[in-house]
Motif scaffolding. Sequence first.
Motif, PDB file in Angstrom:
ATOM      1  N   SER A 150      -2.392  -5.812  -0.592  1.00 35.92           N
ATOM      2  CA  SER A 150      -3.183  -4.762  -1.238  1.00 35.92           C
ATOM      3  C   SER A 150      -4.030  -4.006  -0.223  1.00 35.92           C
ATOM      4  O   SER A 150      -4.144  -2.772  -0.293  1.00 35.92           O
ATOM      5  CB  SER A 150      -4.074  -5.361  -2.332  1.00 35.92           C
ATOM      6  N   ALA A 188      -1.736  -1.692   1.665  1.00 33.03           N
ATOM      7  CA  ALA A 188      -1.327  -0.525   0.879  1.00 33.03           C
ATOM      8  C   ALA A 188      -2.408   0.552   0.883  1.00 33.03           C
ATOM      9  O   ALA A 188      -2.109   1.753   0.922  1.00 33.03           O
ATOM     10  CB  ALA A 188      -1.013  -0.949  -0.560  1.00 33.03           C
ATOM     11  N   THR A 212      -0.316   5.659  -7.662  1.00 35.32           N
ATOM     12  CA  THR A 212       0.311   6.100  -6.410  1.00 35.32           C
ATOM     13  C   THR A 212       1.480   7.044  -6.689  1.00 35.32           C
ATOM     14  O   THR A 212       1.659   8.051  -6.007  1.00 35.32           O
ATOM     15  CB  THR A 212       0.794   4.876  -5.614  1.00 35.32           C
ATOM     16  N   THR A 265       5.805   2.987  -1.413  1.00 36.46           N
ATOM     17  CA  THR A 265       4.590   2.195  -1.641  1.00 36.46           C
ATOM     18  C   THR A 265       4.397   1.925  -3.123  1.00 36.46           C
ATOM     19  O   THR A 265       4.052   0.803  -3.526  1.00 36.46           O
ATOM     20  CB  THR A 265       3.362   2.931  -1.073  1.00 36.46           C
ATOM     21  N   LEU A 306       4.412  -1.793  -4.840  1.00 36.61           N
ATOM     22  CA  LEU A 306       3.313  -2.263  -5.678  1.00 36.61           C
ATOM     23  C   LEU A 306       3.816  -2.705  -7.045  1.00 36.61           C
ATOM     24  O   LEU A 306       3.373  -3.732  -7.587  1.00 36.61           O
ATOM     25  CB  LEU A 306       2.268  -1.155  -5.841  1.00 36.61           C
TER      26      LEU A 306
END
Length: 518
Positions: free
Chosen positions: A35, A38, A103, A197, A201
């Motif tokens: 995390s 990211a 995102t 990404t 996630l």
Amino acid sequence: MSSSTPDVTAPADEVGPPPVRALPPGLAAFLVFFSSGAVLVLETVALRLVGPYVGVTLQVTSAVIGVALAAIAYGTWAGGWLADRRDPRPLLAPALLISAIATAVTLPIVRYAGEVLRGGAVSAVMLLTVLAVFVPAMLLSAVTPLVVKLQLADLRQTGQVVGKLSGIGTLGGITATLATGFVLVAALTSTTIVLATAVALAVVGVGLWVYLRRQDGVGRLPGPARTRATLAVLGLVGAGLTTVAPNPCDIETAYHCASVETDPDRASGRTLLLNSAQHSYVDLADPTHLEYAYTQWFGAVADVSAPAGARRDALHLGGGGFTVPRYLTATRPGTDNLVFEIDGGLVDLSREQLGLRTGPQLRAEVGDARILLGEEPSASRDLVFGDAFGHLVVPWHLATREMAAEIRRVLRPGGIYVQNVIDYAPLRFVRSELATVGAEFPHVALVAPPAALAGEWGSNFVLVASAQPLPLPALRARLDQLPERVSLLAGAELAEFVGDALVLTDDYAPVDQLLGAA
């Protein structure tokens, strides 16, 4: 009389939260590392997302860093607050999944908003940066305090647990920053990085949800099925909108969002745009055609630097569309043009779409101009052209007295340095750059439109410098042949214009702050 055992049961409102089960140490470390990494991927790529609309300046970079740090602060605080009030286990998977959705929708939001907010205004910079990075970074930053709370089973080891997980999160951020800056940005488009990404996630979030559900049944996603379905659809719609959102790039290089447009009034004319700003104009059929006024001034200096047709040894700091090197090759056969261009992708684009043909008379070296200049032999060049920009700003390390000293070292005694700068009223940067170049070169002149010198609008300004007297009468005559009227300042007139302007040095060169209005 009877006796009874005292009731020592604590009141209901004094009973603490039920104990929670810690995550396996390896899983806890992975979640914090992943995390945190990211967040830094999104922060690094955010500059590429907003650059085409508001430029890539020190202010924009500062805004991206500041907004990302604010998101980390708010996310960490919110995650800690929630961890003290609810069992963190069922919150972890939703935090990752909602981060994935946020995102995914970042790209279309930034691209549609960027078209509206295009420009360098501070409000536009801040708003677009917030849209690019704040929400997903804040959600992801909540993961670390949730994990830390789960791992605090023994208060005697609180410092060890917090320190270890904090260190792992920092390592995740460092790894992501280096990987994104050195590898991902060079190999993938911003769209691919952001969507990858988001997918990563989502995969980790779903995997964690399944794992926790199998472990203890508390891993279900909260809320009704309709809410969960709405979030899933939102993520898919966000990813889908990316394919139709306006994309300002034909190609993304390691440094620029680049595109090439055909001139509607000249079939062979091509305009190179970098981060949506016009950068170069090339006539594929006529290399002697100089469209922009400042390139005409460059050409005028080159024309009067030696008899017509005489070859020159020229060094170009910044390639762009390679307009001036092509001009010299055409007007002075045999000229050795060496171009330092930091962006190898831009060199490739010029070859593919702008008719660049490299060879013995026109060579391109990829690298930072300041570094490459230091490797050049002394007294090896007749002309040095400075035309390197980061958006509309000369990179600060190319604008200092130390840089000017290196240029003078490379020039032959009668060689000429020609530098392009852009400035706006009150013209603080161009004055400082004149003072800086003048600290190393005894003979300096300035070419600029009269209205720009009066501060009526922003413009290109061309500095001309040499260790020996400049051919000012010949230059004045050549400039008078151009379509637009232009001023040529030198001597006492130039000294009055410069005044007591700051000389920029490697130790102090506030280029971004000098550029533009006070």
